[in-house]
Design a protein around this motif. Structure first.
Motif, PDB file in Angstrom:
ATOM      1  N   ARG A 176       0.876  -1.372   0.080  1.00 37.29           N
ATOM      2  CA  ARG A 176       0.157   0.050   0.032  1.00 37.29           C
ATOM      3  C   ARG A 176       0.748   1.350   0.057  1.00 37.29           C
ATOM      4  NH1 ARG A 176      -4.913   1.890  -1.466  1.00 37.29           N
ATOM      5  NH2 ARG A 176      -5.540   3.880  -0.221  1.00 37.29           N
ATOM      6  N   TYR A 177       1.992   1.153   0.777  1.00 33.51           N
ATOM      7  CA  TYR A 177       2.910   2.462   0.610  1.00 33.51           C
ATOM      8  C   TYR A 177       3.660   2.635  -0.402  1.00 33.51           C
ATOM      9  CZ  TYR A 177       6.499   5.508   1.771  1.00 33.51           C
ATOM     10  OH  TYR A 177       7.503   6.689   1.877  1.00 33.51           O
ATOM     11  N   ALA A 178       3.959   1.488  -1.124  1.00 29.18           N
ATOM     12  CA  ALA A 178       4.630   1.426  -2.315  1.00 29.18           C
ATOM     13  C   ALA A 178       3.559   2.325  -3.575  1.00 29.18           C
ATOM     14  CB  ALA A 178       4.931   0.109  -2.964  1.00 29.18           C
ATOM     15  N   ILE A 179       2.430   2.054  -3.355  1.00 28.12           N
ATOM     16  CA  ILE A 179       1.712   2.597  -4.312  1.00 28.12           C
ATOM     17  C   ILE A 179       0.977   4.250  -4.038  1.00 28.12           C
ATOM     18  CG2 ILE A 179      -0.898   2.390  -5.550  1.00 28.12           C
ATOM     19  CD1 ILE A 179      -0.556  -0.686  -4.821  1.00 28.12           C
ATOM     20  N   THR A 180       0.846   4.368  -2.667  1.00 28.50           N
ATOM     21  CA  THR A 180       0.245   5.624  -2.312  1.00 28.50           C
ATOM     22  C   THR A 180       1.311   6.364  -1.597  1.00 28.50           C
ATOM     23  OG1 THR A 180      -0.471   4.771  -0.080  1.00 28.50           O
ATOM     24  CG2 THR A 180      -1.802   4.286  -2.123  1.00 28.50           C
ATOM     25  N   LYS A 181       1.986   5.876  -0.944  1.00 33.01           N
ATOM     26  CA  LYS A 181       3.288   6.958  -0.276  1.00 33.01           C
ATOM     27  C   LYS A 181       2.495   7.357   1.193  1.00 33.01           C
ATOM     28  CE  LYS A 181       6.442   6.191  -3.225  1.00 33.01           C
ATOM     29  NZ  LYS A 181       7.402   4.966  -3.081  1.00 33.01           N
ATOM     30  N   SER A 182       1.571   6.582   1.550  1.00 31.92           N
ATOM     31  CA  SER A 182       0.509   7.115   2.475  1.00 31.92           C
ATOM     32  C   SER A 182       1.620   6.728   3.969  1.00 31.92           C
ATOM     33  CB  SER A 182      -0.500   6.263   2.823  1.00 31.92           C
ATOM     34  OG  SER A 182      -1.214   6.231   3.849  1.00 31.92           O
ATOM     35  N   ASP A 183       1.858   7.701   4.666  1.00 26.24           N
ATOM     36  CA  ASP A 183       2.114   7.779   6.114  1.00 26.24           C
ATOM     37  C   ASP A 183       1.522   6.790   7.145  1.00 26.24           C
ATOM     38  OD1 ASP A 183       4.225   9.551   5.371  1.00 26.24           O
ATOM     39  OD2 ASP A 183       3.082  11.480   6.357  1.00 26.24           O
ATOM     40  N   SER A 184       0.360   6.450   6.965  1.00 28.05           N
ATOM     41  CA  SER A 184      -0.546   5.643   7.614  1.00 28.05           C
ATOM     42  C   SER A 184      -0.067   4.402   7.190  1.00 28.05           C
ATOM     43  CB  SER A 184      -2.094   5.989   7.503  1.00 28.05           C
ATOM     44  OG  SER A 184      -2.428   5.894   6.338  1.00 28.05           O
ATOM     45  N   ALA A 185       0.118   3.878   6.087  1.00 32.82           N
ATOM     46  CA  ALA A 185       0.455   2.644   5.752  1.00 32.82           C
ATOM     47  C   ALA A 185       1.762   2.141   6.137  1.00 32.82           C
ATOM     48  CB  ALA A 185       0.641   2.763   3.996  1.00 32.82           C
ATOM     49  N   ALA A 186       2.767   3.199   6.064  1.00 29.31           N
ATOM     50  CA  ALA A 186       3.975   3.181   6.931  1.00 29.31           C
ATOM     51  C   ALA A 186       4.298   3.005   8.165  1.00 29.31           C
ATOM     52  CB  ALA A 186       4.918   4.404   6.511  1.00 29.31           C
ATOM     53  N   HIS A 187       3.273   3.624   9.036  1.00 30.99           N
ATOM     54  CA  HIS A 187       3.227   3.483  10.515  1.00 30.99           C
ATOM     55  C   HIS A 187       2.418   2.038  10.665  1.00 30.99           C
ATOM     56  CE1 HIS A 187       3.031   8.205  10.872  1.00 30.99           C
ATOM     57  NE2 HIS A 187       4.056   7.862  10.826  1.00 30.99           N
ATOM     58  N   ALA A 188       1.346   1.630  10.001  1.00 35.04           N
ATOM     59  CA  ALA A 188       1.049   0.279   9.933  1.00 35.04           C
ATOM     60  C   ALA A 188       1.937  -0.720  10.003  1.00 35.04           C
ATOM     61  CB  ALA A 188      -0.069   0.090   9.083  1.00 35.04           C
ATOM     62  N   VAL A 189       3.188  -0.602   9.141  1.00 31.84           N
ATOM     63  CA  VAL A 189       4.201  -1.507   8.891  1.00 31.84           C
ATOM     64  C   VAL A 189       4.769  -1.568  10.164  1.00 31.84           C
ATOM     65  CG1 VAL A 189       6.341  -2.025   7.542  1.00 31.84           C
ATOM     66  CG2 VAL A 189       4.080  -1.203   6.340  1.00 31.84           C
ATOM     67  N   ILE A 190       5.095  -0.352  10.723  1.00 33.71           N
ATOM     68  CA  ILE A 190       5.826  -0.662  11.996  1.00 33.71           C
ATOM     69  C   ILE A 190       5.194  -1.420  13.053  1.00 33.71           C
ATOM     70  CG2 ILE A 190       6.706   0.909  13.902  1.00 33.71           C
ATOM     71  CD1 ILE A 190       7.282   2.814  11.461  1.00 33.71           C
ATOM     72  N   ALA A 191       3.761  -1.074  13.034  1.00 33.97           N
ATOM     73  CA  ALA A 191       3.064  -1.758  14.273  1.00 33.97           C
ATOM     74  C   ALA A 191       2.973  -3.292  13.918  1.00 33.97           C
ATOM     75  CB  ALA A 191       1.491  -1.242  14.219  1.00 33.97           C
ATOM     76  N   PHE A 192       2.930  -3.718  12.656  1.00 34.43           N
ATOM     77  CA  PHE A 192       2.744  -5.103  12.218  1.00 34.43           C
ATOM     78  C   PHE A 192       4.156  -5.800  12.616  1.00 34.43           C
ATOM     79  CE2 PHE A 192      -0.942  -3.863   9.708  1.00 34.43           C
ATOM     80  CZ  PHE A 192      -1.862  -4.390  10.652  1.00 34.43           C
ATOM     81  N   ILE A 193       5.245  -5.001  12.580  1.00 35.92           N
ATOM     82  CA  ILE A 193       6.465  -5.345  12.627  1.00 35.92           C
ATOM     83  C   ILE A 193       6.788  -5.936  14.412  1.00 35.92           C
ATOM     84  CG2 ILE A 193       9.136  -5.011  13.171  1.00 35.92           C
ATOM     85  CD1 ILE A 193       9.065  -3.463  10.388  1.00 35.92           C
ATOM     86  N   PHE A 194       6.164  -4.905  15.114  1.00 29.92           N
ATOM     87  CA  PHE A 194       6.113  -5.168  16.410  1.00 29.92           C
ATOM     88  C   PHE A 194       5.035  -6.490  16.984  1.00 29.92           C
ATOM     89  CE2 PHE A 194       8.164  -1.340  16.840  1.00 29.92           C
ATOM     90  CZ  PHE A 194       8.861  -1.147  18.174  1.00 29.92           C
ATOM     91  N   LEU A 195       3.958  -6.761  16.313  1.00 29.20           N
ATOM     92  CA  LEU A 195       3.067  -7.823  16.442  1.00 29.20           C
ATOM     93  C   LEU A 195       3.778  -9.008  15.890  1.00 29.20           C
ATOM     94  CD1 LEU A 195      -0.254  -6.038  15.884  1.00 29.20           C
ATOM     95  CD2 LEU A 195       0.670  -6.429  18.202  1.00 29.20           C
ATOM     96  N   PHE A 196       4.462  -8.931  14.917  1.00 24.95           N
ATOM     97  CA  PHE A 196       5.108 -10.215  14.185  1.00 24.95           C
ATOM     98  C   PHE A 196       6.226 -10.507  15.289  1.00 24.95           C
ATOM     99  CE2 PHE A 196       8.878 -11.717  12.560  1.00 24.95           C
ATOM    100  CZ  PHE A 196       8.478 -12.879  11.675  1.00 24.95           C
TER     101      PHE A 196
END
Length: 514
Positions: free
Chosen positions: A373-393
């Motif tokens: 999603r970030y690669a397509i939209t460059k959305s900051d919210s998508a980037a923040h979600a990636v960080i959150a999912f890294i922690f949960l992973f």
């Protein structure tokens, strides 16, 4: 990883002999014993320090400049070379642990790592840095080999499962120190910004080199060398306040003696082919190889060594932010791993493995989706979600694949094959790490987030494997666990050796239910 049996037992076999009033909180001898075990546990801190330090150094402009901004292939070599050193040492480490003892093996490995750390800190070229890291990996194999076995063979029975599980969990204690030291030295406008973290990597080894000379040796190793009086003294001193006639001490002593006698009886007939010559052993070997590979090939290798490149795929390029997130992530990991180690005997191994796989698959898939999603939209919210999912992973990963891979491997291998199986386990981990560290940076540079899809598919396979093959060992002694793989004949062999572990009929029924 030393050759020979480890005469250990779980709480089930010793339950009726344990003094409920003797705990690590109120017994001076157990407090001292646990202090020695803590000194052994920090062996894995050196390894954890390394992965986090390399993440931090890659984010330091001073380190990048000092080593001519290494490309993907050079980064792969810089990260993998420590595991190459570990692999080179692997054939020799068991012989030192068995020949000279568990404690000398740790001391020898610590000494080599101190030398390697000094050279790494003083590096003037990329070649010198690579050589130093090779030396650190070489020493780490000897230290880890001796430390893991010594913890297993020294620990008080009711704490053995948790303490053995903590061995790998404390990987993150080193990672925390590395992450925050690189964050703290980031503003130093000289080579000391990376030399200080490099020097700190030697702290666990320096402590071991200075103190372990005065620590206890493994009772099992002492008895294998005919030093039975010394073995009995160690067991009595730490497990029963010096009382050699204590029932627990006598039970442990006789158990070790019986195991050594059996070792000698089968020494000429148990070879490497024994790992595959029965259905039970083939199942054990399959599980050992699988969890060793899974532990390094579940997507965790991306964050462990190449977190800055993962951040670049979501537009986070500020070194300060990268270092800060890395530091917080290591604290998060330690908390989850230690908590899981404390729950091993309550929840059970199979439940933890399956829960871990489900969580990793879910959160890594979501991480992949958000990265796309970030690669397509460059959305900051998508980037923040990636960080959150890294922690949960990582929380999911830490539930099983941090605390259990060493302890579960030791549990499912019968003592005549334990050393050989554990050596295979370490060999597979080294191969997986080397492969990961060469492939990951190149793949991330070339295809970015699309590389995550490979791990999504692999995590689905891991879940299938753990559901089909992981056997629950909760509540069984190591001796009795053999029956879970070899059937009722294993129980008959236990009683043929006169082992007073409980009612045979009840044990067979419990195995059938398992």
């Amino acid at each position: 990883m030393g050759a020979g049996a480890v005469a250990v037992d779980g709480p089930a076999g010793y339950a009726h002999l344990l003094d409920p009033n003797r705990t690590w909180r109120n017994n001076k001898r157990l407090i001292i014993l646990n202090a020695w075990i803590t000194l052994l546990l920090i062996t894995s801190s050196t390894n954890g320090f390394d992965g986090s330090m390399m993440n931090g150094l890659q984010a330091l402009p001073q380190w990048q400049s000092a080593f001519n901004h290494p490309g993907s292939s050079m980064l792969g070599l810089l990260n993998a070379i420590q595991n190459v050193g570990a692999l080179v040492a692997l054939p020799f480490a068991p012989y030192l642990s068995d020949g000279m003892g568990r404690r000398p093996s740790v001391i020898f490995g610590a000494g080599i790592m101190v030398v390697g750390t000094v050279l790494q800190t003083a590096s003037q070229s990329v070649g010198m840095f690579i050589g130093a890291r090779l030396l650190i990996g070489f020493g780490l194999t000897f230290a880890s080999n001796g430390a893991a076995m010594l913890i297993t063979e020294l620990a008080y029975p009711s704490y053995r499962a948790t303490q053995t599980s903590l061995f790998n969990s404390l990987w993150y204690s080193g990672a925390i120190i590395a992450a925050w030291s690189t964050f703290g030295t980031f503003k130093i406008n000289s080579s000391w910004s990376w030399r200080i973290p490099s020097a700190l990597q030697g702290i666990p080894s320096i402590l071991q080199l200075a103190l372990l000379w005065f620590g206890p040796e493994s009772p099992r190793w002492l008895m294998s060398k005919g030093r039975e009086a010394e073995a009995l003294q160690v067991l009595a001193y730490y497990h029963a306040d010096g009382n050699k006639e204590d029932p627990l001490v006598q039970f442990e002593y006789e158990e070790i003696k019986a195991a050594i006698d059996l070792d000698r009886a089968v020494a000429d007939t148990v070879g490497w082919m024994s790992l595959i010559n029965t259905p039970g052993n083939r199942k054990r070997l399959t599980i050992v190889v699988a969890i060793a590979w899974f532990s390094q090939w579940s997507g965790n290798g991306l964050v462990s060594y190449y977190l800055n490149q993962v951040f670049e795929t979501i537009g986070i390029t500020d070194p300060t932010v990268q270092l800060l997130i890395n530091g917080i992530l290591q604290i998060w990991n330690l908390a989850w791993a230690v908590s899981a180690a404390a729950l091993v005997e309550r929840i059970g191994r199979r439940t933890l493995f399956i829960t871990s796989c489900v969580g990793m698959l879910l959160f890594f898939t979501l991480q992949t989706v958000c990265s796309a999603r970030y690669a397509i939209t460059k959305s900051d919210s998508a980037a923040h979600a990636v960080i959150a999912f890294i922690f949960l992973f990582y929380a999911s990963y830490d539930i099983a694949f941090t605390p259990l891979i060493v302890s579960y491997t030791l549990e499912i291998l019968p003592y005549p094959l334990r050393a050989k199986g554990f050596t295979v386990f370490a060999f597979v981990i080294s191969l997986a790490l080397i492969f990961n560290q060469y492939v990951n940076p190149v793949a991330l540079r070339n295809i970015g987030w699309k590389y995550y899809i490979v791990y999504c598919c692999w995590l689905a396979f891991e879940l299938f494997f753990c559901y089909m093959f992981i056997v629950e060992t909760k509540g069984h002694s190591l001796e009795e666990t053999a029956a879970l793989f070899d059937g009722d004949d294993a129980v008959d062999q236990i009683y043929a050796r006169g082992r007073p572990s409980g009612n045979e009929k009840d044990i067979k029924e419990s195995f059938s239910e398992s």
